[in-house]
Design a protein around this motif. Structure first.
Motif, PDB file in Angstrom:
ATOM      1  N   THR A  58       6.535 -39.626  87.406  1.00  0.00           N
ATOM      2  CA  THR A  58       5.854 -38.341  87.551  1.00  0.00           C
ATOM      3  C   THR A  58       4.963 -38.047  86.343  1.00  0.00           C
ATOM      4  N   THR A  59       5.452 -38.357  85.149  1.00  0.00           N
ATOM      5  CA  THR A  59       4.697 -38.076  83.924  1.00  0.00           C
ATOM      6  C   THR A  59       3.445 -38.922  83.813  1.00  0.00           C
ATOM      7  N   GLY A  60       3.519 -40.171  84.268  1.00  0.00           N
ATOM      8  CA  GLY A  60       2.376 -41.057  84.140  1.00  0.00           C
ATOM      9  C   GLY A  60       2.291 -41.664  82.743  1.00  0.00           C
ATOM     10  N   SER A  61       1.211 -42.394  82.502  1.00  0.00           N
ATOM     11  CA  SER A  61       1.076 -43.096  81.223  1.00  0.00           C
ATOM     12  C   SER A  61      -0.236 -42.778  80.509  1.00  0.00           C
ATOM     13  N   ARG A  62      -0.860 -41.671  80.870  1.00  0.00           N
ATOM     14  CA  ARG A  62      -2.172 -41.391  80.282  1.00  0.00           C
ATOM     15  C   ARG A  62      -2.077 -41.100  78.786  1.00  0.00           C
ATOM     16  N   TYR A  63      -1.016 -40.406  78.363  1.00  0.00           N
ATOM     17  CA  TYR A  63      -0.890 -40.103  76.939  1.00  0.00           C
ATOM     18  C   TYR A  63      -0.626 -41.365  76.125  1.00  0.00           C
ATOM     19  N   LEU A  88       9.646 -37.572  77.435  1.00  0.00           N
ATOM     20  CA  LEU A  88      10.760 -37.780  78.352  1.00  0.00           C
ATOM     21  C   LEU A  88      12.056 -37.139  77.870  1.00  0.00           C
ATOM     22  N   ALA A  89      12.026 -36.484  76.716  1.00  0.00           N
ATOM     23  CA  ALA A  89      13.260 -35.931  76.143  1.00  0.00           C
ATOM     24  C   ALA A  89      14.012 -35.015  77.109  1.00  0.00           C
ATOM     25  N   ARG A 105       7.927 -44.364  70.324  1.00  0.00           N
ATOM     26  CA  ARG A 105       8.700 -43.456  69.468  1.00  0.00           C
ATOM     27  C   ARG A 105       8.042 -42.082  69.348  1.00  0.00           C
ATOM     28  N   THR A 106       6.724 -42.041  69.273  1.00  0.00           N
ATOM     29  CA  THR A 106       6.033 -40.778  68.983  1.00  0.00           C
ATOM     30  C   THR A 106       5.466 -40.087  70.221  1.00  0.00           C
ATOM     31  N   VAL A 107       5.303 -40.805  71.316  1.00  0.00           N
ATOM     32  CA  VAL A 107       4.694 -40.221  72.513  1.00  0.00           C
ATOM     33  C   VAL A 107       5.660 -40.239  73.698  1.00  0.00           C
TER      34      VAL A 107
END
Length: 271
Positions: free
Chosen positions: A157-162, A185-186, A178-180
């Motif tokens: 659902t979140t995708g991978s654009r970031y 997803l936390a 680690r940073t994105v």
């Protein structure tokens, strides 16, 4: 029957109420059956406290293992493509439908003294079966799919654009993770971990088959309830109520986490 204001036919509401009653009435029956006069003594006996403490410790360790292995597994299933991926997903989710006692037998013949890895572990001085470690492994085995399933859906659902933007700026894959990825997803990780903890806390069949029932070592709260049912039904009912309360709290926290995650998703869409 006329439809309600929400557009749901009344007959569907009636059927839904029957279904809700089917779930709620047994819980009400437990509450009515509890011997409230002796409730404190029943749930604070030596064996009960030991079982509850063991369940909380082992369930926490199992949840930690689910996070350690489940997050990478969900990422691989959601973000990569490889031959046999569907088969792997099916096998990973198999404990969701597999009878727990079958899972316990599978673990016994994997980590037991005569199992697949048993001789090698014995040579290293490691004896897993019928130990507290066996309890943790049994709980992890049945709880891991809950985290993988919920987290994989969140990843898709979140995708991978970031992550793609971070990669174009020169960030290494581990840095991006680690940073994105993890911060995004936390909430889903927390929600999946809560569900895994609840499943681990209620595990019975695999634990009994693989770890046995030794007080203070492998006898978790579900096993204590099963044994008390034969010798002290009042204690079994009281301890069952304790598990019901814990389960309600866990489900409530998981639901709150889900609401927060959905709210953030809607806010992101609005923006």
């Amino acid at each position: 029957m006329r439809d309600l204001g929400s557009g749901v036919p009344r007959w569907i509401v009636v059927v839904a109420m029957v279904g809700a009653a089917f779930v709620l009435l047994p819980l009400v029956a437990i509450v009515l059956r509890v011997d409230w006069a002796d409730f404190g003594a029943l749930v604070t006996s030596e064996s009960s406290v030991a079982a509850l403490g063991l369940s909380l410790r082992t369930s926490s360790l199992a949840t930690a293992l689910c996070i350690v292995f489940g997050v990478p597994l969900a990422l691989v299933l959601a973000r990569t493509r490889f031959p046999g991926q569907r088969l792997l997903r099916s096998l990973v989710l198999l404990p969701l439908v597999l009878p727990p006692v079958v899972g316990g037998i599978a673990l016994l013949y994997t980590f037991g003294r005569l199992g697949l890895l048993g001789p090698a572990l014995a040579d290293a001085g490691i004896d897993i079966a019928f130990s507290t470690t066996a309890v943790v492994l049994a709980q992890t085995f049945v709880a891991l799919p809950f985290l993988v399933l919920s987290l994989e859906g969140a990843i898709r659902t979140t995708g991978s654009r970031y992550e793609a933007v971070a990669a174009t700026l020169g960030a290494r894959p581990t840095t991006v993770f680690r940073t994105v990825t993890l911060p995004l997803l936390a909430p889903a990780v927390v929600s999946g971990a809560i569900l895994s903890f609840a499943r681990a806390l209620g595990e019975f069949g695999a634990t009994l088959t693989f770890a046995g029932s030794l007080q203070g070592v492998t006898r978790t709260l579900p096993l204590e309830i099963y044994l008390q049912r034969e010798t002290d039904p009042d204690a079994a009912v009281a301890l069952s109520l304790v598990l019901v309360v814990v389960a309600v709290l866990v489900v409530g926290v998981a639901g709150a986490q889900g609401s927060i995650r959905r709210g953030r998703t809607v806010a992101g869409v609005v923006r």
